[in-house]
Design an enzyme around this catalytic site. Structure first.
Site, PDB file in Angstrom:
ATOM      1  CB  VAL A 154     -97.267  82.738  40.976  1.00  0.00           C
ATOM      2  CG1 VAL A 154     -96.434  83.050  39.726  1.00  0.00           C
ATOM      3  CG2 VAL A 154     -98.201  81.583  40.685  1.00  0.00           C
ATOM      4  CB  ALA A 155     -93.296  85.211  44.000  1.00  0.00           C
ATOM      5  CB  CYS A 156     -95.191  89.697  44.205  1.00  0.00           C
ATOM      6  SG  CYS A 156     -94.100  90.007  45.599  1.00  0.00           S
ATOM      7  CB  SER A 157     -97.755  87.180  40.084  1.00  0.00           C
ATOM      8  OG  SER A 157     -97.016  88.303  39.672  1.00  0.00           O
ATOM      9  CB  SER A 333     -99.848  87.570  46.209  1.00  0.00           C
ATOM     10  OG  SER A 333    -100.584  87.106  47.326  1.00  0.00           O
TER      11      SER A 333
END
Ligand SMILES: CC(C)(COP(=O)(O)OP(=O)(O)OC[C@H]1O[C@@H](n2cnc3c(N)ncnc32)[C@H](O)[C@@H]1OP(=O)(O)O)[C@@H](O)C(=O)NCCC(=O)NCCS
Length: 377
Positions: A154-157, A333
């Site tokens: 979820v990319a950076c999350s 992340s």
């Protein structure tokens, strides 16, 4: 339902550092080479001359001073501008798994635990080095965990979204403990030739041991709750994927790497993140003023200052919202987890903190934690 804890964290720091001065020197050499090679076209007005980068802009616009990378010479070679990784045989540990194992081992040893205490592992990162078999399963097997593992992005999350899955697995009793591992080799997706973003990212790996509270070591943090949000946006995008070759794409095509509309991201994501944190706190009967520390995603210093002001109605102090991006840059992340890893030892029983990440998707994830008993984590 079981109560759940973050028992410990681990951090793998890559072997090489690139300062802004080194980065800008090689970028400007690249600019000089390109402009010399296109001198006639530039004179004829058919090619736009490239513009130099500079250290002052980078530090002022982002707060980043340096970054760690897995390989440095390829990035700084003005005729290459991307890391130089040696391919590994199928029977060797992949690079993502290698750094994942190191961070996970540190988390286990800090909690005084072994692989036998863990039932699941999630490899959560913004980029995966291959579609399958999952790096998570490779890390699980290298560590000797008897259970299950998978990859998620979820990319950076990625880390905070994985925290919610680990939280739910442990509280519902399907696992005693789950390791969340975040190997971020962002140097391989960064457009090092693009002046607007060549300074943004760094490599790292973090790991988080999420465990049943009754099994957790003294000094663990109770995980009070997690909250996730997403809403589609094209403002941070990377089109590279398994269909790229069917589309006859060149791996160097600009849209096959990280790209963003930085200003729009800044304007849209900051208020969303502040509101998300406030709503999450409120759902647990808490307020931002009662929070001892915010371990925020580390993309841009001004973004975090904006979110701190919005939450507290005044500037957050560095103690309330610690900064690690000056040293690590944006590590996708892993950023908020590095901030937590580096800045939690001084918490006393009862202190509450918020881990929050935000990024492509858009996606926002938060975890609210509370120190329980005297420090040992
Ligand atoms: C990327 C970011 C640092 C850029 O900062 P910014 O202040 O928005 O900068 P801009 O892109 O608007 O550029 C401002 C000026 O600096 C120039 N500039 C851009 N890169 C430069 C560089 N490396 N060196 C010198 N000047 C540069 C631009 O050309 C522009 O010049 P102009 O005003 O004459 O047109 C900022 O937008 C940001 O951090 N956004 C948050 C999003 C994010 O980090 N996302 C990551 C994924 S979560």
């Amino acid at each position: 339902m079981h109560r759940v804890a973050i028992s410990s964290t681990g951090l793998f720091t890559p072997p090489y550092t690139i300062t802004n001065a080194e980065l800008v020197a090689s970028f400007n050499q690249y600019v000089a080479l390109q402009n010399a090679g296109h001198a006639d076209a530039i004179a004829a007005g058919t090619y736009t001359a490239l513009t130099e980068s500079n250290v002052e802009f980078i530090e002022k616009a982002s707060g980043i001073q340096r970054r760690y990378v897995m390989e440095k010479s390829g990035v700084l070679d003005p005729t290459r501008m991307r890391p130089r990784f040696a391919p590994r045989a199928d029977n060797e540990l992949s690079m993502m798994a290698e750094i994942g194992v190191k961070a996970a081992q540190e988390a286990l040893s800090r909690a005084g635990k072994t692989a036998a205490d863990v039932d699941g592992l999630i490899c959560a990162a913004a980029n995966m080095q291959r579609p399958y078999p999952a790096m998570g399963v490779e890390i699980q097997t290298a560590l000797g965990i008897n259970g299950y593992a998978f990859d998620m992005n979820v990319a950076c999350s990625s880390a905070t979204f994985a925290l919610e899955l680990a939280f739910n697995a442990v509280r519902t009793g399907s696992a005693r403990a789950v390791l969340v591992v975040n190997p971020e080799i962002t140097s391989a997706h960064l457009a090092w030739k693009d002046r607007d973003c060549h300074f943004i990212f760094g490599d790292v790996c973090t790991a988080i041991l999420v465990e049943r509270l009754d099994l957790a070591p003294a000094g663990a943090f109770e995980l009070l709750g997690t909250k996730l949000f997403s809403s589609f946006s094209n403002n941070i995008r990377n089109n590279q994927g398994f269909m790229s070759r069917a589309e006859d794409r060149d791996p160097d095509d600009r849209d096959q790497l990280f790209r963003q509309e930085g200003r729009k991201v800044f304007k849209e994501v900051c208020p969303m993140a502040a509101e998300h944190i406030e709503t999450h706190l409120c759902s647990l009967g808490l307020t931002p003023q009662g929070v001892r520390r915010f371990w925020l995603h580390q993309a841009n210093l001004s973004m975090n200052q904006f979110i701190g002001r919005k939450l507290l109605g005044r500037d957050a102090t560095p103690d309330e919202a610690p900064v690690i991006l000056n040293e690590f840059a944006n590590t996708a992340s892993a950023g908020s987890i590095i901030a937590f890893h580096r800045h939690h030892a001084d918490f006393v029983p009862g202190d509450v903190g918020v881990i929050c990440s935000f990024g492509a998707g858009y996606s926002i994830g938060s975890a609210i934690v509370k120190r329980l008993s005297p420090a040992r984590v």
